[in-house]
Design a protein around this motif. Structure first.
Motif, PDB file in Angstrom:
ATOM      1  N   LYS A  22      62.631  -4.495  52.124  1.00 40.79           N
ATOM      2  CA  LYS A  22      63.592  -3.529  51.565  1.00 40.79           C
ATOM      3  C   LYS A  22      63.484  -2.175  52.277  1.00 40.79           C
ATOM      4  O   LYS A  22      64.495  -1.588  52.663  1.00 40.79           O
ATOM      5  N   GLU A  23      62.261  -1.693  52.447  1.00 36.41           N
ATOM      6  CA  GLU A  23      62.054  -0.418  53.121  1.00 36.41           C
ATOM      7  C   GLU A  23      62.375  -0.527  54.611  1.00 36.41           C
ATOM      8  O   GLU A  23      62.943   0.387  55.199  1.00 36.41           O
ATOM      9  N   ALA A  26      66.108  -0.283  55.000  1.00 38.11           N
ATOM     10  CA  ALA A  26      66.583   1.073  54.694  1.00 38.11           C
ATOM     11  C   ALA A  26      66.220   2.041  55.819  1.00 38.11           C
ATOM     12  O   ALA A  26      67.056   2.859  56.240  1.00 38.11           O
ATOM     13  N   GLU A  43      70.961  10.793  51.747  1.00 39.57           N
ATOM     14  CA  GLU A  43      71.627  10.351  50.517  1.00 39.57           C
ATOM     15  C   GLU A  43      71.473   8.857  50.258  1.00 39.57           C
ATOM     16  O   GLU A  43      71.677   8.402  49.137  1.00 39.57           O
ATOM     17  N   THR A  44      71.130   8.093  51.278  1.00 40.31           N
ATOM     18  CA  THR A  44      71.042   6.639  51.127  1.00 40.31           C
ATOM     19  C   THR A  44      69.627   6.150  50.850  1.00 40.31           C
ATOM     20  O   THR A  44      69.435   4.958  50.644  1.00 40.31           O
ATOM     21  N   LEU A  45      68.658   7.065  50.831  1.00 40.48           N
ATOM     22  CA  LEU A  45      67.258   6.671  50.685  1.00 40.48           C
ATOM     23  C   LEU A  45      66.683   7.116  49.349  1.00 40.48           C
ATOM     24  O   LEU A  45      67.040   8.179  48.837  1.00 40.48           O
ATOM     25  N   THR A  46      65.762   6.310  48.812  1.00 37.94           N
ATOM     26  CA  THR A  46      65.016   6.722  47.624  1.00 37.94           C
ATOM     27  C   THR A  46      63.993   7.781  48.053  1.00 37.94           C
ATOM     28  O   THR A  46      63.787   8.011  49.246  1.00 37.94           O
ATOM     29  N   ALA A  47      63.336   8.394  47.088  1.00 36.50           N
ATOM     30  CA  ALA A  47      62.333   9.418  47.402  1.00 36.50           C
ATOM     31  C   ALA A  47      61.208   8.837  48.266  1.00 36.50           C
ATOM     32  O   ALA A  47      60.776   9.449  49.243  1.00 36.50           O
ATOM     33  N   MET A  48      60.739   7.646  47.928  1.00 34.94           N
ATOM     34  CA  MET A  48      59.671   7.004  48.707  1.00 34.94           C
ATOM     35  C   MET A  48      60.164   6.650  50.108  1.00 34.94           C
ATOM     36  O   MET A  48      59.451   6.869  51.093  1.00 34.94           O
ATOM     37  N   GLN A  49      61.360   6.105  50.199  1.00 36.79           N
ATOM     38  CA  GLN A  49      61.921   5.768  51.507  1.00 36.79           C
ATOM     39  C   GLN A  49      62.116   7.024  52.347  1.00 36.79           C
ATOM     40  O   GLN A  49      61.886   7.007  53.556  1.00 36.79           O
TER      41      GLN A  49
END
Length: 68
Positions: A22-23, A26, A43-49
């Motif tokens: 998943k990562e 991304a 805008e397309t990434l989570t905080a961890m990503q």
């Protein structure tokens, strides 16, 4: 017009390949969005990503500077 070569060294490729699927997807998409399409991938990434992306982006930028 200034031309910057995009450098993806084994360090970058190995780091991305070591991520869970998943990562990995991304981060790969974010790299393409920024360095090929000129878009901001935040805008397309989570905080961890985003944290992972920032580290990998630093590697890419550092390798590009070394090459130029």
């Amino acid at each position: 017009m200034t031309q910057n070569n995009i450098i993806l060294t084994p360090r970058v490729i190995n780091t991305v390949n070591a991520l869970p699927a998943k990562e990995r997807n991304a981060i790969s998409n974010a790299l393409a969005a920024e360095f090929i399409l000129g878009q901001d991938p935040a805008e397309t990434l989570t905080a961890m990503q985003m944290m992972l992306y920032s580290i990998i982006r630093f590697y890419v930028k550092q390798d590009m500077e070394r090459n130029n």
